[in-house]
Design an enzyme around this catalytic site. Structure first.
Site, PDB file in Angstrom:
ATOM      1  N   TYR A   1      13.995 -29.310  12.890  1.00 45.72           N
ATOM      2  CA  TYR A   1      13.017 -29.491  13.962  1.00 45.72           C
ATOM      3  C   TYR A   1      11.821 -30.366  13.584  1.00 45.72           C
ATOM      4  CZ  TYR A   1      11.096 -25.428  11.483  1.00 45.72           C
ATOM      5  OH  TYR A   1      10.649 -24.572  10.512  1.00 45.72           O
TER       6      TYR A   1
ATOM      7  N   GLU B   1      10.833 -25.874  22.448  1.00 52.96           N
ATOM      8  CA  GLU B   1      12.046 -25.404  21.771  1.00 52.96           C
ATOM      9  C   GLU B   1      11.789 -24.015  21.206  1.00 52.96           C
ATOM     10  OE1 GLU B   1      12.381 -27.460  17.727  1.00 52.96           O
ATOM     11  OE2 GLU B   1      10.632 -28.409  18.643  1.00 52.96           O
TER      12      GLU B   1
ATOM     13  N   CYS C   1     -19.948  -2.208   0.904  1.00 54.74           N
ATOM     14  CA  CYS C   1     -20.464  -1.482  -0.248  1.00 54.74           C
ATOM     15  C   CYS C   1     -21.497  -2.379  -0.915  1.00 54.74           C
ATOM     16  CB  CYS C   1     -19.310  -1.179  -1.197  1.00 54.74           C
ATOM     17  SG  CYS C   1     -19.838  -0.795  -2.857  1.00 54.74           S
TER      18      CYS C   1
ATOM     19  N   CYS D   1     -19.326  -1.562  -8.550  1.00 54.26           N
ATOM     20  CA  CYS D   1     -18.214  -0.941  -7.840  1.00 54.26           C
ATOM     21  C   CYS D   1     -16.880  -1.342  -8.469  1.00 54.26           C
ATOM     22  CB  CYS D   1     -18.239  -1.359  -6.368  1.00 54.26           C
ATOM     23  SG  CYS D   1     -16.879  -0.639  -5.442  1.00 54.26           S
TER      24      CYS D   1
ATOM     25  N   GLU E   1      14.621 -24.626   9.945  1.00 52.11           N
ATOM     26  CA  GLU E   1      14.635 -23.196   9.653  1.00 52.11           C
ATOM     27  C   GLU E   1      16.021 -22.739   9.221  1.00 52.11           C
ATOM     28  OE1 GLU E   1      11.569 -22.299  10.209  1.00 52.11           O
ATOM     29  OE2 GLU E   1      11.475 -20.108  10.296  1.00 52.11           O
TER      30      GLU E   1
ATOM     31  N   LYS F   1      11.155 -20.923  18.786  1.00 49.89           N
ATOM     32  CA  LYS F   1      10.597 -20.754  17.442  1.00 49.89           C
ATOM     33  C   LYS F   1      11.540 -19.808  16.711  1.00 49.89           C
ATOM     34  CE  LYS F   1       6.308 -19.858  15.012  1.00 49.89           C
ATOM     35  NZ  LYS F   1       6.769 -18.955  13.978  1.00 49.89           N
TER      36      LYS F   1
ATOM     37  N   CYS G   1     -19.822   4.052  -0.182  1.00 48.68           N
ATOM     38  CA  CYS G   1     -18.557   3.498  -0.654  1.00 48.68           C
ATOM     39  C   CYS G   1     -17.699   4.622  -1.234  1.00 48.68           C
ATOM     40  CB  CYS G   1     -18.830   2.442  -1.710  1.00 48.68           C
ATOM     41  SG  CYS G   1     -17.336   1.888  -2.538  1.00 48.68           S
TER      42      CYS G   1
ATOM     43  N   CYS H   1     -17.431   3.915  -5.274  1.00 49.48           N
ATOM     44  CA  CYS H   1     -18.508   3.947  -6.265  1.00 49.48           C
ATOM     45  C   CYS H   1     -19.722   4.732  -5.779  1.00 49.48           C
ATOM     46  CB  CYS H   1     -18.916   2.527  -6.666  1.00 49.48           C
ATOM     47  SG  CYS H   1     -19.810   1.657  -5.384  1.00 49.48           S
TER      48      CYS H   1
ATOM     49  N   ARG I   1       9.289 -23.343   1.642  1.00 45.43           N
ATOM     50  CA  ARG I   1       7.940 -23.742   2.027  1.00 45.43           C
ATOM     51  C   ARG I   1       6.912 -23.360   0.969  1.00 45.43           C
ATOM     52  NH1 ARG I   1       3.770 -21.261   4.948  1.00 45.43           N
ATOM     53  NH2 ARG I   1       2.514 -22.778   6.070  1.00 45.43           N
TER      54      ARG I   1
ATOM     55  N   ASP J   1      13.004 -17.413  13.957  1.00 41.62           N
ATOM     56  CA  ASP J   1      12.408 -16.476  13.002  1.00 41.62           C
ATOM     57  C   ASP J   1      13.251 -16.429  11.731  1.00 41.62           C
ATOM     58  OD1 ASP J   1      10.722 -14.652  11.969  1.00 41.62           O
ATOM     59  OD2 ASP J   1      11.267 -13.009  13.311  1.00 41.62           O
TER      60      ASP J   1
ATOM     61  N   TYR K   1       3.926   1.469  -1.101  1.00 42.87           N
ATOM     62  CA  TYR K   1       4.580   1.532  -2.400  1.00 42.87           C
ATOM     63  C   TYR K   1       3.606   2.128  -3.420  1.00 42.87           C
ATOM     64  CZ  TYR K   1       6.691   0.046  -6.771  1.00 42.87           C
ATOM     65  OH  TYR K   1       7.214   0.038  -8.031  1.00 42.87           O
TER      66      TYR K   1
ATOM     67  N   LYS L   1       3.846 -17.486  21.394  1.00 40.18           N
ATOM     68  CA  LYS L   1       4.588 -16.338  20.883  1.00 40.18           C
ATOM     69  C   LYS L   1       4.970 -15.371  22.000  1.00 40.18           C
ATOM     70  CE  LYS L   1       4.763 -15.633  16.779  1.00 40.18           C
ATOM     71  NZ  LYS L   1       3.851 -15.465  15.663  1.00 40.18           N
TER      72      LYS L   1
ATOM     73  N   SER M   1       1.648 -24.889   8.901  1.00 41.53           N
ATOM     74  CA  SER M   1       2.053 -23.834   9.831  1.00 41.53           C
ATOM     75  C   SER M   1       1.630 -24.236  11.243  1.00 41.53           C
ATOM     76  CB  SER M   1       1.425 -22.518   9.411  1.00 41.53           C
ATOM     77  OG  SER M   1       0.044 -22.683   9.327  1.00 41.53           O
ATOM     78  N   LEU M   2       1.776 -23.334  12.173  1.00 40.80           N
ATOM     79  CA  LEU M   2       1.448 -23.640  13.564  1.00 40.80           C
ATOM     80  C   LEU M   2       0.391 -22.678  14.064  1.00 40.80           C
ATOM     81  CD1 LEU M   2       5.053 -23.918  15.043  1.00 40.80           C
ATOM     82  CD2 LEU M   2       3.423 -25.780  14.863  1.00 40.80           C
TER      83      LEU M   2
ATOM     84  N   LYS N   1       5.508 -29.311  21.352  1.00 43.49           N
ATOM     85  CA  LYS N   1       5.049 -30.424  20.513  1.00 43.49           C
ATOM     86  C   LYS N   1       4.845 -31.658  21.381  1.00 43.49           C
ATOM     87  CE  LYS N   1       7.867 -28.716  16.726  1.00 43.49           C
ATOM     88  NZ  LYS N   1       9.159 -28.803  16.048  1.00 43.49           N
TER      89      LYS N   1
ATOM     90  N   ALA O   1       0.836  -1.205   0.000  1.00 43.53           N
ATOM     91  CA  ALA O   1       0.000   0.000   0.000  1.00 43.53           C
ATOM     92  C   ALA O   1       0.872   1.257   0.000  1.00 43.53           C
ATOM     93  CB  ALA O   1      -0.909  -0.001   1.212  1.00 43.53           C
TER      94      ALA O   1
HETATM   95  S1  IVH Z   1       7.321 -27.055  13.704  1.00 40.64           S
HETATM   96  C1  IVH Z   1       3.936 -29.214  11.513  1.00 40.64           C
HETATM   97  N1  IVH Z   1       9.247 -25.910  15.076  1.00 40.64           N
HETATM   98  O1  IVH Z   1       7.168 -21.565  12.319  1.00 40.64           O
HETATM   99  C2  IVH Z   1       4.777 -28.334  12.346  1.00 40.64           C
HETATM  100  N2  IVH Z   1       8.256 -24.666  13.320  1.00 40.64           N
HETATM  101  O2  IVH Z   1       4.405 -20.738  12.348  1.00 40.64           O
HETATM  102  C3  IVH Z   1       5.872 -27.693  11.582  1.00 40.64           C
HETATM  103  N3  IVH Z   1       9.245 -22.478  12.956  1.00 40.64           N
HETATM  104  O3  IVH Z   1       6.400 -22.796   9.140  1.00 40.64           O
HETATM  105  C4  IVH Z   1       6.519 -26.573  12.226  1.00 40.64           C
HETATM  106  N4  IVH Z   1      10.768 -22.608  14.545  1.00 40.64           N
HETATM  107  O4  IVH Z   1       8.796 -22.008   9.606  1.00 40.64           O
HETATM  108  C5  IVH Z   1       8.364 -25.771  14.081  1.00 40.64           C
HETATM  109  N5  IVH Z   1      11.003 -25.047  16.312  1.00 40.64           N
HETATM  110  C6  IVH Z   1      10.119 -24.919  15.341  1.00 40.64           C
HETATM  111  C7  IVH Z   1      10.055 -23.758  14.561  1.00 40.64           C
HETATM  112  C8  IVH Z   1       9.091 -23.668  13.554  1.00 40.64           C
HETATM  113  C9  IVH Z   1      10.277 -21.869  13.573  1.00 40.64           C
HETATM  114  C10 IVH Z   1       8.462 -21.887  11.875  1.00 40.64           C
HETATM  115  C11 IVH Z   1       8.262 -22.750  10.668  1.00 40.64           C
HETATM  116  C12 IVH Z   1       6.770 -22.857  10.472  1.00 40.64           C
HETATM  117  C13 IVH Z   1       6.288 -21.670  11.240  1.00 40.64           C
HETATM  118  C14 IVH Z   1       4.879 -21.867  11.730  1.00 40.64           C
END
Ligand code: IVH
Length: 706
Positions: A243, A132, A449, A455, A191, A134, A425, A428, A155, A136, A52, A331, A98-99, A307, A50
């Site tokens: 992981y 463990e 709208c 529109c 990661e 997470k 809107c 329009c 991914r 980034d 940009y 988080k 994803s998680l 997990k 946006a």
């Molecule tokens: S487990 C099926 N473990 O977080 C479970 N993910 O928000 C697979 N990530 O796409 C993910 N650290 O890129 C797992 N210790 C960790 C992680 C991790 C980072 C990322 C990963 C995933 C994303 C999900």
């Protein structure tokens, strides 16, 4: 003399002297060119789309007012400069999911309680969970066959990523050959990240070389991994923590921790802060300990991942939509900063939703410059009494769009008025209304709208969605190009995309003669359009942009109906109260809201006409198979009566894992009924319809679970 408006509040163009306009045009040229470089070459954009767009619009407006600025060098002559080279696509044998996220101790408790309930664990039975950090960075899947690294993929959308094998092989700590005895096939997931120190040094080098800087280590890692020239990747110090896993011929252990230990023996790195716990208290203590170390770890983490340790339990728990039930990300709290709210802009989405967006005085939040934030909806603005001119607290958490948390009332300037949300809107002029839910009598939070078919904002957004990556995926037809074609009257509806090549031949000037287009880009665009004349039915359903029909529901509908015509006929006939409506309603995961949206969509004559036009242009293919050659794949199964070995949720999850589709009621479409003691009317109906009925034990046998 009046005060000159600041950079954040641009003056209207008529007010500018030619000299001022030229200076601004030159400054914007530099700025936009730098953003283009970051986006296309470095994979590291530092502004939102946006923002940009706003720069680009202003730049174009200046050129309209002062045509002499539009020289051959102008950026307006370079629309759609997408890089032509790209990585090969790789389908993941097992999707990369994803998680789910949680933010509080209560939610962690809930997660554990939910798992225990699902598994029907007795109070005295312990549940062991790994914890463990997470990381980034960006996740990658490394495929080893007989211990040799054969393929590495990003991914992507979780189902399909990009082949980055050559680049991954430049990462010293990823072995090309695993040590010891290893499974025949092993997909290691983990990661890729860049350490703080290396990130700072890289940016230092970029600066010296006059190259754009990376916004954060994750962007730097992504940009480095997605280099077409692996010699560049080789110069970027990247790291990897393993992981998880994808396809494996034989797992080396029965627990999460056991597999990680095996990974370590094979020569892969696993995070040293991975621990096993049996109580929520221990998990939380670990979380706080990791949070306290966060700043000194040397790499970015954004939470802790829990997990379930026992893999047999993981398998029983399975997945919901795109995230495992057996894992969750806890988080860290988001980072915050204060800034000034300059304006509230109303965007109009594909379904007509008016979305307020905050335009902020740019501020750095957790290392990223933020100049836009989400304001959610009208009620949120009123509840927080957010007014233009206010000082506000902005929060950013991970990838989520920054939010405005609160207003600093002490700093409110005199005379600012409460914000009035528009009732028409802005694009329009149609009335914008808040629908009332007939059943609950509640007013929808979203104002929409009502000009759906007139529109232009909705039409353009629908087209963008149609062509987008997870929908029809038409390369070279991105948001900017769609806007251009729409404004030029060349593409007004989805079917126009497919007739464009033919119509273009009659146009004057031809597309290749227009600003921003050349022979090659036109050829590429037309080839991309041709390539999508065949498309899997689930993608097509998703591309239509029916309200409430996202990718998951599109897959459910495709799986249930098989072909598009059956869906279309059923949805068209699905007036409230009828059999067709009930049929859609009974599809697992698809409720009454979706059924209504489908009916509304397919019963609309305009959509009917457009679908006819579209289906003349394209051919639909069956949805790609999800599960393996399981004997129940593609079958519609109904569970009824008391199940003894499985909870109902588990049974459903299990069936879906085997590629079956679970329905709530027995109909002609049912293939199999699994009946436990006490089964009643469903069993009777199955007998009437001659549908196969099996016991729970037989279900286990049939699905190869003994
Ligand atoms: S487990 C099926 N473990 O977080 C479970 N993910 O928000 C697979 N990530 O796409 C993910 N650290 O890129 C797992 N210790 C960790 C992680 C991790 C980072 C990322 C990963 C995933 C994303 C999900």
């Amino acid at each position: 003399m009046t005060k000159k408006p600041s950079h954040a509040h641009p003056a209207s163009i008529e007010e500018l002297t030619p000299l001022e306009a030229r200076a601004e045009h030159a400054r914007l040229h530099q700025e936009i060119a730098a953003h283009d470089r970051r986006y296309y070459q470095d994979d590291a954009p530092t502004v939102s789309d946006a923002d940009y767009d706003a720069l680009r619009l202003r730049y174009e407006a200046l050129e309209r007012a002062f045509p002499e600025f539009a020289t051959a060098e102008s950026l307006t002559k370079k629309v759609g400069a997408r890089p032509s080279e790209k990585f090969a696509k790789v389908k993941h044998a097992v999707p990369m999911l994803s998680l789910g996220n949680v933010f509080s101790d209560e939610e962690v408790l809930e997660f554990v309680a939910r798992v225990r309930r699902f598994l029907k664990l007795a109070e005295d039975e312990s549940l062991r969970v790994t914890a463990e950090p997470k990381i980034d960075g960006l996740s990658c899947s490394l495929r080893y066959e007989r211990g040799r690294l054969l393929l590495a993929a990003t991914r992507g959308d979780g189902y399909e990523g990009e082949d980055v094998t050559a680049n991954i092989k430049t990462i010293g700590e990823i072995p090309e050959k695993l040590h010891g005895v290893v499974p025949e096939i092993l997909e290691v997931r983990g990661e890729v990240y860049m350490a703080h120190e290396d990130f700072a040094a890289l940016n230092e080098r970029q600066k010296t070389a006059g190259k754009p800087l990376f916004a954060n280590p994750r962007n730097a890692a992504a940009g480095s991994l997605r280099q077409l020239d692996s010699r560049i990747t080789a110069q970027r110090p990247l790291h990897f923590f393993a992981y998880a896993w994808g396809e494996v011929s034989e797992l080396p252990a029965k627990t999460q921790m056991g597999v990680l230990d095996a990974f370590k023996r094979y020569g892969l790195r696993i995070n040293p802060l991975t621990k096993i716990y049996a109580t929520v208290e221990e998990m939380m203590t670990h979380y706080r300990a990791i949070e306290a170390q966060r700043a000194t770890l040397g790499y970015d983490i954004d939470g802790v991942v829990y997990k379930v340790n026992d893999i047999a339990l993981q398998e029983r728990l399975g997945f919901v939509s795109r995230a495992p039930r057996w894992a969750v990300a806890h988080k860290f709290p988001a980072e915050r900063a204060t800034t000034i709210l300059r304006d509230i802009e109303i965007q109009v989405g594909r379904t007509g939703a008016l979305t307020p967006v905050a335009r902020l005085e740019p501020v750095t939040v957790g290392g990223v410059v933020v100049s836009n934030a989400s304001l959610h909806n009208e009620d949120e603005i009123a509840r927080k009494d957010i007014r233009i001119g206010d000082t506000v607290v902005v929060q950013r958490a991970g990838d989520v769009i920054p939010q405005i948390v609160e207003v600093v009332k002490d700093k409110r300037p005199q005379g600012v008025k409460p914000y009035e949300f528009p009732h028409v809107c802005p694009r329009c002029g149609s009335a914008a209304l808040r629908e009332i839910d007939e059943k609950t009598g509640e007013t929808d939070v979203v104002r929409r709208c009502t000009g759906s078919l007139v529109c232009p904002a909705q039409a353009v957004e629908r087209l963008k969605h149609f062509a987008s990556r997870n929908a029809m995926d038409i390369e070279g037809l991105g948001d900017k190009q769609i806007e251009y074609f729409y404004d030029e009257g060349m593409i007004k509806t989805a079917s126009d995309i497919f007739t464009l090549p033919e119509r273009e031949a009659q146009m004057s000037p031809r597309l290749a003669e227009r600003e921003g287009y050349g022979e090659t880009s036109v050829r590429n665009l037309f080839a991309a359009i041709e390539a999508r004349r065949k498309i899997p039915v689930n993608r097509f359903i998703y591309a239509l942009g029916v309200r409430h029909v996202g990718e998951t529901n599109a897959r459910r509908l495709a799986r249930h109906f098989g072909d598009f015509e059956s869906l279309r006929e059923t949805a068209r006939a699905a007036a409230p109260g009828g059999e067709a409506r009930a049929r859609i309603d009974s599809i697992d995961g698809v409720g009454p809201v979706v059924a209504e949206a489908l009916h509304d969509f397919f019963a609309e004559p305009h959509n009917e006409r457009e679908l006819d036009a579209l289906l003349k242009q394209i051919a639909l293919e069956p949805m790609p198979a999800v599960a393996s050659a399981s004997p129940v794949a593609g079958k519609t199964v109904v569970f009824t009566g008391a199940l003894e070995r499985l909870t109902r949720d588990e049974a459903k999850a299990q069936a879906e894992r085997f590629g079956a589709h679970v329905a709530g009621s027995v109909s002609k479409k049912t293939d199999l009924v699994v009946a436990g003691p006490g089964a009643g009317s469903k069993l009777k109906k199955a007998a009437e319809l001659g549908i196969e009925v099996i016991t729970e034990d037989e279900w286990f046998a049939r699905t190869g679970q003994g």
